[in-house]
Design a protein around this motif. Structure first.
Motif, PDB file in Angstrom:
ATOM      1  N   LEU A   1      30.298  10.757  -6.114  1.00  0.00           N
ATOM      2  CA  LEU A   1      31.408  10.273  -6.152  1.00  0.00           C
ATOM      3  C   LEU A   1      32.577  10.012  -7.061  1.00  0.00           C
ATOM      4  O   LEU A   1      31.930  10.827  -8.327  1.00  0.00           O
ATOM      5  CB  LEU A   1      31.785   8.607  -6.594  1.00  0.00           C
ATOM      6  CG  LEU A   1      32.881   7.418  -5.673  1.00  0.00           C
ATOM      7  CD1 LEU A   1      33.015   7.809  -4.078  1.00  0.00           C
ATOM      8  CD2 LEU A   1      32.453   6.125  -5.955  1.00  0.00           C
ATOM      9  N   ASP A   2      33.549  11.333  -6.668  1.00  0.00           N
ATOM     10  CA  ASP A   2      34.655  11.657  -7.689  1.00  0.00           C
ATOM     11  C   ASP A   2      34.980  10.767  -8.294  1.00  0.00           C
ATOM     12  O   ASP A   2      35.371   9.295  -8.345  1.00  0.00           O
ATOM     13  CB  ASP A   2      35.297  12.661  -6.991  1.00  0.00           C
ATOM     14  CG  ASP A   2      35.992  13.829  -7.801  1.00  0.00           C
ATOM     15  OD1 ASP A   2      35.603  13.912  -8.500  1.00  0.00           O
ATOM     16  OD2 ASP A   2      37.105  14.366  -7.253  1.00  0.00           O
ATOM     17  N   ILE A   3      35.896  11.769  -9.637  1.00  0.00           N
ATOM     18  CA  ILE A   3      36.599  10.840 -10.399  1.00  0.00           C
ATOM     19  C   ILE A   3      38.145  10.384  -9.334  1.00  0.00           C
ATOM     20  O   ILE A   3      38.498  11.054  -8.926  1.00  0.00           O
ATOM     21  CB  ILE A   3      37.348  11.465 -11.361  1.00  0.00           C
ATOM     22  CG1 ILE A   3      37.838  12.704 -11.705  1.00  0.00           C
ATOM     23  CG2 ILE A   3      36.187  11.807 -12.115  1.00  0.00           C
ATOM     24  CD1 ILE A   3      38.619  13.767 -12.728  1.00  0.00           C
ATOM     25  N   GLY A   4      38.465   9.703 -10.346  1.00  0.00           N
ATOM     26  CA  GLY A   4      39.720   9.339  -9.589  1.00  0.00           C
ATOM     27  C   GLY A   4      40.057   8.024  -9.110  1.00  0.00           C
ATOM     28  O   GLY A   4      38.784   7.416  -9.403  1.00  0.00           O
ATOM     29  N   THR A   5      41.699   6.807  -9.086  1.00  0.00           N
ATOM     30  CA  THR A   5      41.701   6.098  -8.049  1.00  0.00           C
ATOM     31  C   THR A   5      41.645   5.607  -7.383  1.00  0.00           C
ATOM     32  O   THR A   5      41.109   4.407  -7.095  1.00  0.00           O
ATOM     33  CB  THR A   5      42.933   5.634  -8.186  1.00  0.00           C
ATOM     34  OG1 THR A   5      44.005   6.715  -8.542  1.00  0.00           O
ATOM     35  CG2 THR A   5      43.193   5.259 -10.567  1.00  0.00           C
ATOM     36  N   THR A   6      41.437   7.155  -6.368  1.00  0.00           N
ATOM     37  CA  THR A   6      40.750   6.005  -4.819  1.00  0.00           C
ATOM     38  C   THR A   6      39.609   6.313  -4.853  1.00  0.00           C
ATOM     39  O   THR A   6      39.284   5.502  -3.918  1.00  0.00           O
ATOM     40  CB  THR A   6      41.235   7.094  -3.773  1.00  0.00           C
ATOM     41  OG1 THR A   6      43.218   7.410  -4.278  1.00  0.00           O
ATOM     42  CG2 THR A   6      41.233   6.515  -2.377  1.00  0.00           C
ATOM     43  N   THR A   7      38.950   7.253  -4.866  1.00  0.00           N
ATOM     44  CA  THR A   7      37.802   6.458  -5.658  1.00  0.00           C
ATOM     45  C   THR A   7      36.575   5.083  -6.425  1.00  0.00           C
ATOM     46  O   THR A   7      35.918   5.210  -5.982  1.00  0.00           O
ATOM     47  CB  THR A   7      36.593   8.137  -5.580  1.00  0.00           C
ATOM     48  OG1 THR A   7      37.135   8.326  -7.165  1.00  0.00           O
ATOM     49  CG2 THR A   7      36.883   9.141  -4.655  1.00  0.00           C
ATOM     50  N   TYR A   8      37.670   5.289  -6.879  1.00  0.00           N
ATOM     51  CA  TYR A   8      37.367   3.939  -7.618  1.00  0.00           C
ATOM     52  C   TYR A   8      38.039   3.096  -6.564  1.00  0.00           C
ATOM     53  O   TYR A   8      36.248   2.195  -6.718  1.00  0.00           O
ATOM     54  CB  TYR A   8      37.893   3.794  -9.244  1.00  0.00           C
ATOM     55  CG  TYR A   8      37.953   2.849  -9.907  1.00  0.00           C
ATOM     56  CD1 TYR A   8      37.209   2.654 -10.589  1.00  0.00           C
ATOM     57  CD2 TYR A   8      38.735   1.542  -9.682  1.00  0.00           C
ATOM     58  CE1 TYR A   8      36.724   1.203 -11.476  1.00  0.00           C
ATOM     59  CE2 TYR A   8      38.411   0.868  -9.993  1.00  0.00           C
ATOM     60  CZ  TYR A   8      36.861  -0.185 -11.510  1.00  0.00           C
ATOM     61  OH  TYR A   8      37.175  -1.030 -11.879  1.00  0.00           O
ATOM     62  N   GLU A   9      38.711   3.223  -6.450  1.00  0.00           N
ATOM     63  CA  GLU A   9      38.757   1.712  -5.222  1.00  0.00           C
ATOM     64  C   GLU A   9      37.705   1.747  -4.269  1.00  0.00           C
ATOM     65  O   GLU A   9      37.080   0.496  -4.000  1.00  0.00           O
ATOM     66  CB  GLU A   9      40.739   2.225  -4.395  1.00  0.00           C
ATOM     67  CG  GLU A   9      40.845   1.494  -4.954  1.00  0.00           C
ATOM     68  CD  GLU A   9      41.520  -0.092  -4.979  1.00  0.00           C
ATOM     69  OE1 GLU A   9      41.384   0.002  -4.340  1.00  0.00           O
ATOM     70  OE2 GLU A   9      42.561  -0.685  -6.365  1.00  0.00           O
TER      71      GLU A   9
END
Length: 257
Positions: free
Chosen positions: A100-108
């Protein structure tokens, strides 16, 4: 008008981290000379600093704006990101090993993975790892390396070499700073590039989660060509021209609606 324009420059800078002077002038519908005057004022106030062709946050202002930057990016296109994350969830089977990558969409997406069973999750995002460890029963591996600000992620060669502990990854769910037909996915932060490239090499399937605002933007460092994408999930706001070009390039595109 001047203070309002500078506030908009700061908002864009929090979202995008670096900005080009000519692009700013075009986006704010003013002359390059006007933007340069705004930049000079913000440099004098130690809010931003000049880089080649544009600006970035000044070092002295970063600690104050780190959380604001993350919150601004999380809120930006939030409804679209939530739809993309929900659609991506459909492609993750129980029992899979995923990066799972960094970033706000992957956080979602990380907030939705509690509905799955027996996942093994590998990430270099401390935010994602903490979210998963606190809210799911999945096996979570947090990649070690030099930590970056704002994103709070591990990067560099140590982080890349950490991935040698794993033999195979089923799915790499990745994000990006920008994507173009010519250059594929690109990043501004050199620290995370080696990890992203290695995960593309290791993973059986590469699934990119990209909201419409990223298309047409090009950062400095390439991470993944369009040919290496197995699936691209975006939202209905994508420019029809880019959608047509992606399909012409034989990219498998799914629109999250």
């Amino acid at each position: 008008m001047k203070s309002k324009r500078q506030s908009e420059i700061m908002r864009l800078l929090l979202l995008e981290r670096t900005l080009k002077t000519e692009d700013l002038a075009h986006r704010l519908n003013v002359s390059v000379e006007t933007i340069r005057r705004d930049i000079n004022a913000m440099v004098s106030d130690k809010i931003v600093r000049k880089v080649y062709g544009g600006i970035e946050l000044a070092p002295d202002s970063r600690r104050i704006t780190e959380m604001a930057a993350w919150d601004a990016r999380l809120a930006h296109c939030h409804a679209e990101k939530a739809k993309i994350a929900a659609r991506a969830l459909e492609y993750i089977p129980d029992g899979a090993t995923i990066a799972l990558d960094i970033g706000t969409t992957t956080y979602e997406l990380s907030s939705l993975l509690g509905t799955k069973k027996d996942l093994t999750i590998i990430t270099n995002s401390l935010r994602v790892a903490t979210n998963m460890a606190q809210n799911t029963d999945h096996c979570v591996y947090c990649i070690g390396g030099q930590m970056t600000r704002v994103e709070i992620v591990a990067g560099g060669m140590a982080a890349r070499d950490f991935l040698n502990n794993f033999a195979a990854i089923d799915y790499y769910l990745c994000s990006t700073d920008g994507i173009t037909i010519e250059n594929g996915m690109t990043e501004f932060d050199e620290a995370v590039v080696a990890v992203k490239r290695r995960l593309v090499e290791m993973s059986d399937q590469v699934i990119s989660l990209i909201d419409h605002s990223k298309f047409g933007k090009k950062a400095l460092f390439p991470t993944c060509s369009l040919q290496n994408l197995d699936l691209l999930i975006t939202d209905a706001g994508i420019d029809p021209l880019y959608l047509k070009q992606l399909k012409s390039a034989k990219v498998n595109v799914v629109i999250a609606e």
